[in-house]
Design an enzyme around this catalytic site. Structure first.
Site, mmCIF file in Angstrom:
data_model
loop_
_atom_site.group_PDB
_atom_site.id
_atom_site.type_symbol
_atom_site.label_atom_id
_atom_site.label_comp_id
_atom_site.label_asym_id
_atom_site.label_seq_id
_atom_site.Cartn_x
_atom_site.Cartn_y
_atom_site.Cartn_z
ATOM 1 N NE ARG A 51 -1.658 -2.182 2.736
ATOM 2 C CZ ARG A 51 -1.742 -3.435 2.276
ATOM 3 N NH1 ARG A 51 -2.752 -3.803 1.556
ATOM 4 N NH2 ARG A 51 -0.801 -4.326 2.548
ATOM 5 C CB THR A 52 3.351 2.603 2.343
ATOM 6 O OG1 THR A 52 2.588 2.081 3.423
ATOM 7 C CG2 THR A 52 3.856 3.983 2.704
ATOM 8 C CE LYS A 80 26.267 -2.968 -5.430
ATOM 9 N NZ LYS A 80 26.390 -1.877 -6.394
ATOM 10 N NE ARG A 101 6.988 0.769 4.997
ATOM 11 C CZ ARG A 101 5.783 0.213 4.957
ATOM 12 N NH1 ARG A 101 5.656 -1.056 4.625
ATOM 13 N NH2 ARG A 101 4.710 0.907 5.234
ATOM 14 C CG HIS A 129 3.200 3.882 8.628
ATOM 15 N ND1 HIS A 129 3.344 4.712 7.531
ATOM 16 C CD2 HIS A 129 2.824 2.667 8.139
ATOM 17 C CE1 HIS A 129 3.058 4.025 6.439
ATOM 18 N NE2 HIS A 129 2.747 2.783 6.772
HETATM 19 N N1 CP Z 1 -0.396 -0.031 5.779
HETATM 20 C C1 CP Z 1 0.809 -0.300 5.265
HETATM 21 O O1 CP Z 1 1.839 0.321 5.650
HETATM 22 O O2 CP Z 1 0.820 -1.277 4.320
HETATM 23 P P1 CP Z 1 2.094 -1.747 3.488
HETATM 24 O O3 CP Z 1 3.056 -2.381 4.482
HETATM 25 O O4 CP Z 1 1.590 -2.677 2.460
HETATM 26 O O5 CP Z 1 2.730 -0.501 2.917
#
Ligand code: CP
Length: 306
Positions: A51-52, A80, A101, A129
């Site tokens: 999703r993100t 590396k 991320r 998040h």
């Molecule tokens: N909600 C969320 O962060 O989903 P993903 O891990 O798929 O990005």
């Protein structure tokens, strides 16, 4: 240069403006289809995501911009031994904004210290998040009509669930929001959140371990997955993973207007039979993630250009 590491980097007024902008983007997407023409978003994902990452990319494409990036540490020079600091210095020359991320808490913050483009934390370890929280706030405001006067149930892995941590930090700022924390004793919210967010702000909350007992009093139920990747051993994960399963029978105990949210991915914690219940809004929530990220990208890029 404004980065987004934590939802608290945004004031309540900033969040309200982003929600208004995202709602306008939902209504009239064509109006925004070229606002980021000529701009590039880098998605630097050192940890898995559906999703993100894809909603960030969809958001930038919807705004007329372009995207580049990597979707795992293994497919980047991190494999590396390259540092996050060196990587963002390089990415700053390739893109105008970056969503990152990382499994290590604080890694996007380190990147922001070495970046000449805005960096957005797209999830750092078990910490924060913020763009999921913006997604959650847009969902609640749009479907419930308010962000205040709510009793919010948070259920599942409240210890490692970074979406829960960010949501608590965001929602303590709205009047008369109460929390019901539903988790096994081992997966309670971290002490720092209880002390610095709930107790310091005089927020009403309780901690329980039976979902059925509290369902009738909730305006929102925020279900979460037990975060397998953050456990130190598989045995504990297996023991705790099915602590709470929301099913149609339990939904009968909930108010008619209670909303069920989940940041997804889901594993077992919501039975698929709940999906057809009109109160289950988690797939709509995932869609809203595109609009709030569009609003955020547009806002941060406009600020960076001024
Ligand atoms: N909600 C969320 O962060 O989903 P993903 O891990 O798929 O990005």
């Amino acid at each position: 240069m404004r980065h987004l590491m934590n939802v608290l980097n945004l004031s309540v007024e900033d969040v309200a403006e982003l929600i208004v902008l995202a709602e306008d983007m939902m209504r009239e997407p064509a109006k925004y289809s070229e606002v980021c023409k000529g701009k590039k978003l880098a998605t630097c994902f050192y940890e898995p995501s559906t999703r993100t990452r894809l909603s960030f990319e969809a958001a930038m494409l919807n705004l007329g911009g372009q995207v580049l990036g990597f979707s795992s540490a293994d497919s980047s020079s991190a494999a590396k031994g390259e540092s996050v600091a060196d990587t963002i210095r390089v990415i700053s020359g390739y893109a105008d904004i970056c969503a990152m991320r990382h499994p290590k808490e604080g890694a996007p913050y380190v990147a922001s210290l070495h970046s000449s483009i805005p960096v957005i934390n797209a999830g750092d370890g078990g910490h924060n998040h913020p763009t999921q929280t913006l997604t959650d706030l847009l969902t609640i405001k749009n479907l419930k009509g308010r962000l205040d006067n709510l009793t919010v149930g948070l259920c599942g892995d409240l210890k490692f669930g970074r979406t829960v941590h960010s949501l608590v930090e965001a929602m303590v700022r709205y009047p008369n929001v109460k929390f019901v924390m539903i988790s096994p004793p081992e997966l309670k919210i971290p002490d720092y959140l209880r002390r610095d967010m709930l107790e310091a702000n005089g927020i009403e909350y309780k901690e329980v371990n039976v979902l059925e007992d509290v369902l009738p009093e909730l305006d929102l139920l925020y279900m979460t997955r037990v975060q397998r990747e953050r456990f130190f051993n598989e045995e504990d994960y297996i023991r705790l993973k099915d602590s709470f399963i929301l099913d149609a029978k339990k939904m009968k105990l909930a108010p008619k207007d209670m909303l069920v949210l989940h940041p997804l991915p889901r594993v077992n914690e919501i039975s698929t039979e709940v999906d057809k219940d009109p109160r289950a809004v988690y797939f709509k929530q995932a869609q809203y993630g595109v609009y709030i990220r569009m609003a955020l990208i547009m806002t941060l890029l406009a600020e960076a250009d001024n």
